[in-house]
Design an enzyme around this catalytic site. Structure first.
Site, short mmCIF file in Angstrom:
data_model
loop_
_atom_site.label_atom_id
_atom_site.label_comp_id
_atom_site.label_asym_id
_atom_site.label_seq_id
_atom_site.Cartn_x
_atom_site.Cartn_y
_atom_site.Cartn_z
N HIS A 166 -37.10 76.60 94.63
CA HIS A 166 -35.76 77.12 94.92
C HIS A 166 -35.18 76.48 96.18
O HIS A 166 -35.88 75.82 96.95
CB HIS A 166 -35.78 78.64 95.06
CG HIS A 166 -36.58 79.15 96.22
ND1 HIS A 166 -36.06 79.25 97.49
CD2 HIS A 166 -37.86 79.60 96.30
CE1 HIS A 166 -36.98 79.73 98.31
NE2 HIS A 166 -38.09 79.95 97.61
N CYS A 182 -43.78 80.31 97.12
CA CYS A 182 -42.82 79.50 96.39
C CYS A 182 -42.62 78.16 97.09
O CYS A 182 -43.02 77.97 98.23
CB CYS A 182 -41.49 80.21 96.25
SG CYS A 182 -41.53 81.48 94.97
#
Length: 231
Positions: A166, A182
């Site tokens: 992301h 992440c």
């Protein structure tokens, strides 16, 4: 893999606060203190940190046995590679999980979303509440959203792993260990990757546990000719 996923990166946002050749491989490397931290405490000085040139997007020469379209993420060295074939790749700088939240494995892009909403899991909201950080159940997408401009959701088979590639509204964090697992990219880079990477693309995350198996790749540095002349 820990189900708490990448969301500590978001807690920080809510809590206030060409380079030439770089040779890397799957072997770990110790980063210098200026470029790596496992701290969950974000200081004002850290937020002034310029992103080192080596973490800027580069066209590189990459020797690998992975097929074109594969994404290789070297969490030790904070690089993400999009394999193009013929010893070519695009290399992006990334931020990754701090100690205890790192992971490895082979997954795929299961879905993609522009300006995604952020939904921190209940266990994260509870954990951060104990630290005095009160997180929303849902934060809509936008420039202030910790997931940034784009998100690619990583699946194992048909199951969402809760891990993501992301963007970030904290560009200074690229090259650091700050999230809960992440892979974060600056917004311009994640938008670029989003347009190039298809749903179903293979993603190899090289990190703690070596659950990705044997991965052969050798970063031979910036492709000077392609950088100058394109192609």
């Amino acid at each position: 893999m820990k189900r708490t996923a990448c969301f500590a990166a978001m807690a920080f946002a809510m809590s206030a606060f060409l380079a030439l050749p770089v040779t890397t491989s799957a072997a770990p490397r110790v980063d210098d203190a200026a470029n790596s931290t496992a701290s969950s405490v974000v200081t004002r000085e850290m937020m002034k940190r310029p992103v080192p040139d080596k973490f800027k997007r580069r066209l590189v020469r990459l020797s690998t046995n992975e097929a074109p379209g594969t994404i290789i993420i070297d969490t030790n060295n904070k690089f993400l590679y999009l394999v193009e074939g013929n010893n070519k790749a695009i290399r992006y700088g990334v931020g990754v999980g701090r100690e205890g939240f790192g992971w490895s494995g082979v997954v795929k892009i299961g879905r993609k979303e522009e300006w995604p909403s952020w939904r921190p899991p209940a266990e994260m909201r509870s954990r951060e509440a104990r630290r005095g950080h009160f997180l929303p159940e849902v934060q809509k997408g936008g420039p202030d959203n910790p997931l940034g401009a784009r998100a690619m959701y990583l699946y194992k088979g048909n199951r969402d792993t809760i891990f993501r590639i992301h963007g970030t509204n904290q560009p200074w964090s690229i090259g650091l260990n700050l999230s809960s697992g992440c892979i974060r990219m600056n917004n311009k880079d994640v938008q670029d990757l989003y347009e190039r990477a298809d749903i179903g693309s293979k993603v190899v995350v090289i990190g703690p546990g070596n659950k990705q198996g044997d991965v052969s790749f050798d970063d031979r540095g910036v492709d000077i000719l392609r950088t100058i002349f394109g192609g």
